[in-house]
Design a protein around this motif. Sequence first.
Motif, short mmCIF file in Angstrom:
data_model
loop_
_atom_site.label_atom_id
_atom_site.label_comp_id
_atom_site.label_asym_id
_atom_site.label_seq_id
_atom_site.Cartn_x
_atom_site.Cartn_y
_atom_site.Cartn_z
N GLN A 129 0.86 -1.19 0.00
CA GLN A 129 0.00 0.00 0.00
C GLN A 129 0.89 1.23 0.00
OE1 GLN A 129 -1.19 3.49 1.39
NE2 GLN A 129 -0.96 2.25 3.25
N ILE A 130 0.61 2.16 -0.93
CA ILE A 130 1.40 3.38 -1.05
C ILE A 130 0.45 4.57 -1.08
CG2 ILE A 130 3.07 4.65 -2.45
CD1 ILE A 130 3.94 2.03 -3.69
N PRO A 131 0.63 5.57 -0.21
CA PRO A 131 -0.17 6.79 -0.32
C PRO A 131 0.07 7.46 -1.67
CG PRO A 131 0.99 6.69 1.78
CD PRO A 131 1.55 5.59 0.93
N ARG A 132 -1.03 7.89 -2.29
CA ARG A 132 -0.90 8.59 -3.58
C ARG A 132 -1.86 9.78 -3.53
NH1 ARG A 132 -1.25 8.79 -9.18
NH2 ARG A 132 -3.44 8.16 -9.23
N ASN A 133 -1.54 10.70 -2.63
CA ASN A 133 -2.48 11.76 -2.28
C ASN A 133 -2.04 13.14 -2.77
OD1 ASN A 133 -5.03 11.74 -1.08
ND2 ASN A 133 -4.28 12.78 0.74
N GLY A 134 -1.06 13.16 -3.67
CA GLY A 134 -0.53 14.45 -4.11
C GLY A 134 -1.52 15.35 -4.80
N GLY A 135 -2.61 14.79 -5.32
CA GLY A 135 -3.61 15.60 -6.00
C GLY A 135 -4.61 16.26 -5.08
N GLU A 136 -4.60 15.89 -3.80
CA GLU A 136 -5.55 16.49 -2.86
C GLU A 136 -5.11 17.89 -2.46
OE1 GLU A 136 -8.52 15.44 -1.65
OE2 GLU A 136 -8.34 13.83 -3.13
N PRO A 137 -6.08 18.80 -2.23
CA PRO A 137 -5.73 20.20 -1.95
C PRO A 137 -4.73 20.39 -0.82
CG PRO A 137 -8.09 20.01 -2.33
CD PRO A 137 -7.54 18.60 -2.32
N PHE A 138 -4.84 19.64 0.26
CA PHE A 138 -3.95 19.86 1.40
C PHE A 138 -2.50 19.59 1.03
CE2 PHE A 138 -2.44 18.90 5.84
CZ PHE A 138 -2.70 20.17 6.34
N PHE A 139 -2.27 18.57 0.24
CA PHE A 139 -0.90 18.24 -0.15
C PHE A 139 -0.38 19.20 -1.22
CE2 PHE A 139 -2.42 14.60 2.05
CZ PHE A 139 -1.31 14.09 2.70
N GLN A 140 -1.26 19.70 -2.05
CA GLN A 140 -0.86 20.73 -3.00
C GLN A 140 -0.48 22.01 -2.27
OE1 GLN A 140 -4.19 20.90 -5.73
NE2 GLN A 140 -3.32 19.30 -7.03
N ILE A 141 -1.22 22.34 -1.22
CA ILE A 141 -0.89 23.51 -0.40
C ILE A 141 0.48 23.35 0.24
CG2 ILE A 141 -1.52 24.72 1.74
CD1 ILE A 141 -4.49 24.21 0.93
N ILE A 142 0.76 22.16 0.77
CA ILE A 142 2.08 21.91 1.36
C ILE A 142 3.18 22.15 0.33
CG2 ILE A 142 3.61 20.11 2.28
CD1 ILE A 142 1.10 18.90 3.62
N ASP A 143 2.99 21.64 -0.88
CA ASP A 143 4.00 21.83 -1.93
C ASP A 143 4.16 23.31 -2.29
OD1 ASP A 143 4.42 19.12 -2.03
OD2 ASP A 143 3.14 18.77 -3.78
N GLN A 144 3.04 24.02 -2.37
CA GLN A 144 3.08 25.44 -2.73
C GLN A 144 3.81 26.26 -1.65
OE1 GLN A 144 -1.08 26.27 -3.21
NE2 GLN A 144 -1.25 25.00 -5.06
N VAL A 145 3.50 26.00 -0.39
CA VAL A 145 4.15 26.73 0.70
C VAL A 145 5.64 26.39 0.74
CG1 VAL A 145 4.25 27.05 3.20
CG2 VAL A 145 2.03 26.92 2.06
N ALA A 146 5.96 25.11 0.60
CA ALA A 146 7.36 24.68 0.66
C ALA A 146 8.19 25.27 -0.48
CB ALA A 146 7.45 23.16 0.62
N ALA A 147 7.54 25.64 -1.58
CA ALA A 147 8.26 26.22 -2.72
C ALA A 147 8.63 27.68 -2.48
CB ALA A 147 7.41 26.10 -3.99
N GLY A 148 8.12 28.29 -1.43
CA GLY A 148 8.44 29.68 -1.13
C GLY A 148 9.92 29.88 -0.86
#
Length: 254
Positions: A129-148
């Motif tokens: 079992q592998i999480p594949r949740n990158g398309g969910e808003p919360f994980f997209q927000i994490i990526d966006q903030v981390a890119a700052g």
Amino acid sequence: MSKAGWNPEQYLKFERQRTQPAVDLANRLRGRAFRRMADLGCGPGNSTQALRSVFPEGELVGIDQSPEMLEKARKKHPQLSFRLGDVCGLEGGWDLLFSNACLQWVPDHEALLPQLMGKLNEGGALAVQIPRNGGEPFFQIIDQVAAGPQWGFDRESLEKNGALSPQEYYNILSRCSRDFDLWETVYCHSMPSRQAMLEWVRSTRLRPYLAALDEERAAAFQREILERAAQAYPAMEDGSVLFRFRRLFFVAYR
């Protein structure tokens, strides 16, 4: 599977939700008999216990490279066996290799999955079992903030995690197994607040980021994530927040 230390207490704040995919994966294997089993990336032992509940007979060991997780596993499940080890350094001769939410921390699945299949006895199974949740808003927000640029993560050697697409896993498994099942499930978790969602990812997805920041900057980083999550995750009628979590599963046979 980490360089930065794992926090088992933080991880187990959501033990029931984190264990359910392991239960579902183990139940998918019911009716089979396995003499020698390993739970790869066993963490604090919750997935190992789920596997033992379905398969009370046979040798079973939980393997993890985090001493902190293994210490917790041994205290919480003294009836089970655990050992320090690495997925890539695994020896052969297994009837079942089971892995719940671990392999996303191991790179190069094109090479990894055939290697793991090669560690199985004839007729053995690789259940993952592998999480594949990158398309969910919360994980997209994490990526966006981390890119700052203010965080400087582009200058850090951060531990990576991620999953391939179902199509990519299909192609890999079709080349290295005689038969396999591949599926996805979206779990809809009721969270009491957006803060609870943040607590969920602090021990997993946020762990490499938080390890690279001092306490003050880590707090600011998390505040920005929560502020952006407010619009993406409105409260439900009862005040809860609905946290969707997509997970990919496969069982492949040698």
